[in-house]
Design a protein around this motif. Sequence first.
Motif, PDB file in Angstrom:
ATOM      1  N   LEU A 163       0.808  -1.170  -0.021  1.00  0.00           N
ATOM      2  CA  LEU A 163      -0.057  -0.067   0.017  1.00  0.00           C
ATOM      3  C   LEU A 163       0.864   1.330   0.164  1.00  0.00           C
ATOM      4  O   LEU A 163       0.494   2.241  -0.676  1.00  0.00           O
ATOM      5  CB  LEU A 163      -1.028  -0.077   1.116  1.00  0.00           C
ATOM      6  N   GLN A 164       1.814   1.337   0.824  1.00  0.00           N
ATOM      7  CA  GLN A 164       2.606   2.543   0.836  1.00  0.00           C
ATOM      8  C   GLN A 164       3.418   2.881  -0.461  1.00  0.00           C
ATOM      9  O   GLN A 164       3.774   4.022  -0.621  1.00  0.00           O
ATOM     10  CB  GLN A 164       3.857   2.427   1.738  1.00  0.00           C
ATOM     11  N   ASN A 165       3.455   2.021  -1.429  1.00  0.00           N
ATOM     12  CA  ASN A 165       3.862   2.186  -2.647  1.00  0.00           C
ATOM     13  C   ASN A 165       2.844   2.833  -3.665  1.00  0.00           C
ATOM     14  O   ASN A 165       3.260   3.159  -4.974  1.00  0.00           O
ATOM     15  CB  ASN A 165       4.604   1.194  -3.187  1.00  0.00           C
ATOM     16  N   LEU A 166       1.674   3.087  -3.410  1.00  0.00           N
ATOM     17  CA  LEU A 166       0.692   3.501  -4.333  1.00  0.00           C
ATOM     18  C   LEU A 166      -0.203   4.677  -3.578  1.00  0.00           C
ATOM     19  O   LEU A 166      -1.105   4.853  -4.117  1.00  0.00           O
ATOM     20  CB  LEU A 166      -0.659   2.234  -4.087  1.00  0.00           C
ATOM     21  N   VAL A 167       0.661   5.457  -2.558  1.00  0.00           N
ATOM     22  CA  VAL A 167       0.003   6.533  -2.193  1.00  0.00           C
ATOM     23  C   VAL A 167      -0.168   7.803  -2.991  1.00  0.00           C
ATOM     24  O   VAL A 167       1.106   8.131  -3.500  1.00  0.00           O
ATOM     25  CB  VAL A 167       0.789   7.016  -0.597  1.00  0.00           C
ATOM     26  N   LYS A 168      -1.028   8.352  -3.191  1.00  0.00           N
ATOM     27  CA  LYS A 168      -1.435   9.736  -3.640  1.00  0.00           C
ATOM     28  C   LYS A 168      -1.921  10.855  -2.500  1.00  0.00           C
ATOM     29  O   LYS A 168      -3.011  10.618  -2.211  1.00  0.00           O
ATOM     30  CB  LYS A 168      -2.251   9.670  -4.857  1.00  0.00           C
ATOM     31  N   PRO A 169      -0.934  11.654  -2.134  1.00  0.00           N
ATOM     32  CA  PRO A 169      -1.368  12.495  -0.986  1.00  0.00           C
ATOM     33  C   PRO A 169      -2.183  13.661  -1.518  1.00  0.00           C
ATOM     34  O   PRO A 169      -2.410  14.010  -2.681  1.00  0.00           O
ATOM     35  CB  PRO A 169       0.139  12.951  -0.551  1.00  0.00           C
TER      36      PRO A 169
END
Length: 377
Positions: A227-233
């Motif tokens: 999941l952490q590699n798919l983050v869009k803030p």
Amino acid sequence: MDIQWICVVTIILTWFCTGSSIHQTSVDPPHNLQIIDPGLLGYLYIEWHPPSSLPVLDQCTIRYKLKYRSTGDADWKVVFTKKLKYGDGFDLSKTTEAKVQTLLEGRCTNASEIQSDWAHATFQVPSPGELESQIRDFHCVYYNWEQLTCTWQVGQRVPPGACYEFYYWYEGLECAVQCEDYIQTHGRNAGCHLRNLRQAEYLDFNVCVNGSSEATRLRPSYFTFRLQNLVKPSPPEKLSVSIAADKEVHVAWSPPGGGVPPNCLDYEVQLAEDDGYADATWVFASTQMETAFTFSQSNRSHVSCVRVRGKTNMFCADKGFWSEWTQECFYVSRKDEKQLFLLITVVLSSLSVFIILILAARCKKKSKKGGSGQCDE
């Protein structure tokens, strides 16, 4: 009596010396190597049994060297273990290969390592349905470290009435779980929203999208990601811009609200230079976790627009998506435009004062002639 003791000691020493000179020179490989699918959407177990014959274990250490990969992978993953079972995630659309060997070392081998031959095994999940029935363009984004949204396109050859279903699993769940919040397009499931996934962060997240119809089964698709590699803030907040006397542009902002830790964000700042209202030329600048930046404007007098966006950094993720740009666009007027604006302001102010004086004079004149305290325009 002394002669008897000498004989006994001689026999013991002879036995010890003879026994200690016999070392293990080979060892059997593990047997019954298996790759087992427990139904966890790609998380497989590799299991094996010890060699059929083993030396005295208090004189030797036994370990196992395991290698595994999916077909098409250039490199093997390698694990050294004393256990008889190992688990990891695999792409179930490919064949899984595994091999294991016995490693023996210690007094029984005169401190040298003895390696057995390899035991081999493969595993392939049956693939029902035509290849063209698989979903296409599968894409997932973990918005603001709070909500995972996955979308897909239907297969190229899908019969009417076909339905896709989304399942996921990560370590800590007892079994695979189906999506409860589908995104639908033309009456078909075309995506899924998932929330409350904090426990899944920094773990393999396994997904299967399969389906069926009355006419035929649809071929499933498997995916594994983190999941952490798919983050869009979300975009940065509270953007402010100020211009110093030396024409430096100072930009400051605040991290976005939501679930993204502030220390996990890097930023990119853009400043647009516009010469004579021509197409803007953007000047880029990157920062690492800082929430302020200064552009040197010593040789510039252009109209400038400033904006900022953010992305998860290397300390928290291997990759990610840029946020949208800040919505505000702060413009800095050119020097000649400022002078023109000031000149127009002075002229209008002077004209207003002049008109007021004329009206006051007329009012006073009429007041004297008519004796009235009122002034009609």
